[in-house]
Design a protein around this motif. Structure first.
Motif, PDB file in Angstrom:
ATOM      1  N   ALA A   1      -8.771  -3.745  -4.120  1.00 54.06           N
ATOM      2  CA  ALA A   1      -8.526  -2.654  -4.845  1.00 54.06           C
ATOM      3  C   ALA A   1      -7.640  -2.939  -5.857  1.00 54.06           C
ATOM      4  CB  ALA A   1      -7.840  -1.457  -4.066  1.00 54.06           C
ATOM      5  N   CYS A   2      -6.777  -3.894  -5.671  1.00 59.17           N
ATOM      6  CA  CYS A   2      -5.664  -4.425  -6.770  1.00 59.17           C
ATOM      7  C   CYS A   2      -6.385  -5.068  -7.802  1.00 59.17           C
ATOM      8  CB  CYS A   2      -4.644  -5.385  -6.192  1.00 59.17           C
ATOM      9  SG  CYS A   2      -3.419  -4.583  -5.016  1.00 59.17           S
TER      10      CYS A   2
ATOM     11  N   GLY B   1      -9.574  -3.757  -8.790  1.00 63.60           N
ATOM     12  CA  GLY B   1     -10.173  -2.968  -9.475  1.00 63.60           C
ATOM     13  C   GLY B   1     -11.508  -2.491  -8.673  1.00 63.60           C
ATOM     14  N   ILE B   2     -11.699  -2.895  -7.456  1.00 59.94           N
ATOM     15  CA  ILE B   2     -12.775  -2.694  -6.845  1.00 59.94           C
ATOM     16  C   ILE B   2     -12.628  -1.393  -6.213  1.00 59.94           C
ATOM     17  CG2 ILE B   2     -14.229  -3.459  -4.788  1.00 59.94           C
ATOM     18  CD1 ILE B   2     -13.581  -6.406  -5.205  1.00 59.94           C
TER      19      ILE B   2
ATOM     20  N   ARG C   1       4.769  -2.144  -5.189  1.00 62.25           N
ATOM     21  CA  ARG C   1       3.695  -1.652  -4.286  1.00 62.25           C
ATOM     22  C   ARG C   1       3.433  -0.138  -4.991  1.00 62.25           C
ATOM     23  NH1 ARG C   1       1.442  -3.964  -0.085  1.00 62.25           N
ATOM     24  NH2 ARG C   1       0.899  -2.071   0.890  1.00 62.25           N
TER      25      ARG C   1
ATOM     26  N   MET D   1       1.238   0.155  -7.792  1.00 62.52           N
ATOM     27  CA  MET D   1      -0.122  -0.110  -7.503  1.00 62.52           C
ATOM     28  C   MET D   1      -0.573   1.079  -6.601  1.00 62.52           C
ATOM     29  SD  MET D   1      -1.011  -2.582  -9.020  1.00 62.52           S
ATOM     30  CE  MET D   1      -3.043  -2.553  -8.677  1.00 62.52           C
TER      31      MET D   1
ATOM     32  N   LEU E   1       0.449   1.807  -3.488  1.00 61.93           N
ATOM     33  CA  LEU E   1       0.138   1.308  -2.200  1.00 61.93           C
ATOM     34  C   LEU E   1       1.354   1.662  -1.037  1.00 61.93           C
ATOM     35  CD1 LEU E   1      -1.007  -2.412  -3.059  1.00 61.93           C
ATOM     36  CD2 LEU E   1      -2.305  -0.568  -1.974  1.00 61.93           C
TER      37      LEU E   1
ATOM     38  N   THR F   1      -5.514   2.853  -6.081  1.00 57.92           N
ATOM     39  CA  THR F   1      -5.237   1.611  -6.571  1.00 57.92           C
ATOM     40  C   THR F   1      -6.054   0.878  -7.351  1.00 57.92           C
ATOM     41  OG1 THR F   1      -4.105   1.335  -4.191  1.00 57.92           O
ATOM     42  CG2 THR F   1      -4.573  -0.883  -5.613  1.00 57.92           C
ATOM     43  N   PHE F   2      -7.369   0.991  -7.265  1.00 54.48           N
ATOM     44  CA  PHE F   2      -8.579   0.421  -7.902  1.00 54.48           C
ATOM     45  C   PHE F   2      -8.506   1.200  -9.235  1.00 54.48           C
ATOM     46  CE2 PHE F   2     -11.896   3.464  -8.923  1.00 54.48           C
ATOM     47  CZ  PHE F   2     -11.876   4.364  -7.717  1.00 54.48           C
TER      48      PHE F   2
ATOM     49  N   THR G   1      -2.082  -4.990 -12.357  1.00 53.51           N
ATOM     50  CA  THR G   1      -2.452  -5.671 -11.104  1.00 53.51           C
ATOM     51  C   THR G   1      -1.323  -6.369 -10.309  1.00 53.51           C
ATOM     52  OG1 THR G   1      -4.255  -7.031 -10.093  1.00 53.51           O
ATOM     53  CG2 THR G   1      -3.174  -8.021 -11.878  1.00 53.51           C
ATOM     54  N   LEU G   2      -1.507  -6.578  -9.324  1.00 52.82           N
ATOM     55  CA  LEU G   2      -0.273  -7.268  -8.153  1.00 52.82           C
ATOM     56  C   LEU G   2      -0.813  -8.473  -7.747  1.00 52.82           C
ATOM     57  CD1 LEU G   2       2.323  -6.615  -6.653  1.00 52.82           C
ATOM     58  CD2 LEU G   2       0.740  -5.457  -4.979  1.00 52.82           C
TER      59      LEU G   2
ATOM     60  N   PRO H   1       0.701 -10.263  -4.480  1.00 51.28           N
ATOM     61  CA  PRO H   1       1.429  -9.765  -3.426  1.00 51.28           C
ATOM     62  C   PRO H   1       2.194 -10.987  -2.780  1.00 51.28           C
ATOM     63  CG  PRO H   1      -0.919  -9.701  -2.642  1.00 51.28           C
ATOM     64  CD  PRO H   1      -0.786  -9.905  -4.081  1.00 51.28           C
TER      65      PRO H   1
END
Lengths: 288, 235
Positions: free
Chosen positions: A178-179, A181-182, B48, B51, B53, B72-73, B81-82, B84
């Protein structure tokens, strides 16, 4: 001779389990959903096969239309129900899909699934062939080849398409996917749809062997869960090996020691795997 | 193209626990903001929360003027973007597949491609067909940074990217941050290593108990690094 005959039946059962287990493990891997309704989708496929065949459709068309229809049911189930609990603890999905299984089974009962029905073997696949003194029913060979072909097609698609790459990435780590973009929600619609279609294909193809009734998928579901645990939750190649292992254990166990002992032996093996090797045959399954 | 990501009075919650108590920060595109602080002060939660999360947030985050929100997507598709802190490679995919899945998420004409990623991290080029789960810790960290850059984000958040890495890998990560900044990416870097932060940072924000309590420009930080170090020391 008995051993050879049992081996053939074991491969047939393993092939049917393979078609169910791949879907089960993908749904868990991508969506973290333990899908107790998978067996009911197998039953729905078998019953759809009987209905379509009863309406006069040829077997081959039934084998295409029933999985397509059940695949669509899978997409709708995911969109309308499973998507609502995507972020909830796994136990919620377990209870919800258990309820879904009961619901689908109840509907099948009302639609004629109380009685055991047999889907006739198509005339082109009737009869037996002799190989090295061993007589093999042609239809059982067909079911095995069908399972291998569908599985190979799915695995190739997973390996070589952008869709497959996304599914495998989300299977490994949904949050990280998901991060990047999926869209896991949309991905899950297709995963559940394809998994439901595969289970239904197994149901239709298996109907001339295992018959068709409202709960025919129950035993298959239990064995498919054993398969997924042995192969490692979320592991695709683990599921392939485990499906045939479970098929052979069950059929040989039934042949030599009786059905209950065969199941007990399988449960013992599964318990030992869970305790000692919870990540399955290839060590790539999930343990959370 | 200019722009900025702006945190406006951001509160974040895990269950009933409020972890962030009103974070305010602006990070411009093409700059590096370092988020510093002791463990448990809310640095990771800030990333987080951006994002999507965490369980719940209040306040807002603007990304180039548009409110950042949704799952998040969707936030990733908006341009953030992250990376982690626990090196989340797709373990069963090869290095090439890890990079390809990220590249497939970027616009087709996006400038940063796999060849550019391998140029920054030549080691990844030697490991292309290897399963990502079998890489060393340093190689995995290179992979997740390269993968994040391949989605061609406008803003990238890195959570302790050099933790536990050998000096050669730390240097590779530092270079990648420089390259990303050169490409106009805005970076939020959570980092325990003050020397690395001072080497790449444009702005420095100190977090305490879920808030930013002090901020330094690069000139201020370089003039008085001891002041920052004191704030990062357990008294």
């Amino acid at each position: 001779m008995l051993a050879a005959s049992l081996a053939v039946n074991g491969v047939v059962l393993g092939s049917v389990l393979l078609m169910c287990s791949l879907g089960l493990t993908l749904i868990y891997g991508v969506g973290r959903i333990v899908n107790f309704a998978h067996g009911a989708l197998f039953s729905l496929g078998a019953m759809a096969g009987v209905w379509l065949s009863g309406a006069g459709l040829p077997f081959w068309l039934t084998l295409i239309l029933a999985p397509l229809g059940v695949g669509l049911v899978g997409v709708v189930l995911d969109w309308a129900i499973l998507a609502r609990i995507r972020h909830r603890p796994m136990v919620d999905s377990l209870l919800l899909t258990f309820g879904l299984a009961l619901l689908i089974t109840g509907v099948l009962y009302e639609l004629g699934g109380r009685n055991v029905q047999i889907l006739p073997v198509p005339s082109q696949l009737e009869g037996i062939v002799s190989v090295g003194g061993l007589t093999l029913p042609i239809y059982r060979i067909f079911v095995s080849l069908l399972a291998v072909a569908l599985t190979a097609a799915l695995l190739l698609f997973l390996r070589n398409s952008t869709w497959g790459l996304r599914v495998r990435a989300a299977n490994d780590d949904p949050e990280m996917g998901a991060c990047l973009g999926i869209d896991r929600g949309r991905l899950m619609h297709s995963v559940v749809g394809i998994s439901a279609a595969l289970a239904a294909a197994a149901g239709v193809a298996g109907a001339p062997i295992f018959t068709a009734f409202a709960t025919v998928g129950d035993k298959i579901l239990i064995l498919a869960f054993m398969t997924v645990i042995l192969g490692g939750l979320g592991s695709l190649r683990g599921a392939v090996v485990a499906a045939y292992a479970v098929g052979l254990i069950i059929v040989f166990g039934e042949g030599y020691f009786g059905g209950q002992l065969a199941l007990m032996a399988l449960f013992l093996l599964v318990m030992a795997m869970l305790i000692k090797w919870p990540r399955g045959f290839f060590g790539e399954g999930r343990t959370e | 193209m200019t722009g900025a990501i702006t945190f406006e009075n951001l509160h974040a919650f895990y269950g009933q626990s409020e972890i962030l108590h009103g974070v305010n920060m602006q990070v411009e595109a093409g700059s590096v903001a370092c988020l510093l602080g002791l463990n448990g002060m809310g640095k990771t939660t800030t990333l987080r929360a951006a994002m999507g999360l965490v369980d719940r947030t209040e306040g807002r985050i603007l990304l180039d003027g548009k409110e950042l929100g949704g799952p998040t997507f969707r936030r990733s598709q908006m341009g953030i973007t992250l990376v982690p802190e626990d090196r989340k490679v797709f373990a069963n995919l090869s290095v090439r597949e890890n990079l390809e899945v990220a590249r497939a998420m970027a616009p087709r004409d996006a400038a940063f491609d796999i060849a550019a990623a391998v140029e920054i991290f030549p080691r990844l080029g030697e490991r292309m067909e290897q399963k990502a789960g079998t890489l060393s810790g340093g190689e995995q960290q290179m992979l997740v940074v390269a993968r994040a850059m391949l989605v061609n984000p406008r803003y990238m958040m890195l959570d302790e990217p050099t933790e536990g890495l050998a000096p050669t890998y730390v240097e590779a990560i530092r270079q990648s941050i420089e390259v990303a900044r050169g490409r106009g990416i805005g970076i939020i870097l959570v980092e325990q290593s003050l020397p690395l932060a001072l080497a790449v940072g444009d702005h420095f924000h100190i977090m305490e108990n879920g808030q930013i309590v002090r901020s330094f420009t690069r000139a201020e930080a370089l003039a008085e690094p001891a002041a920052i170090e004191r704030l990062l020391t357990v008294s």
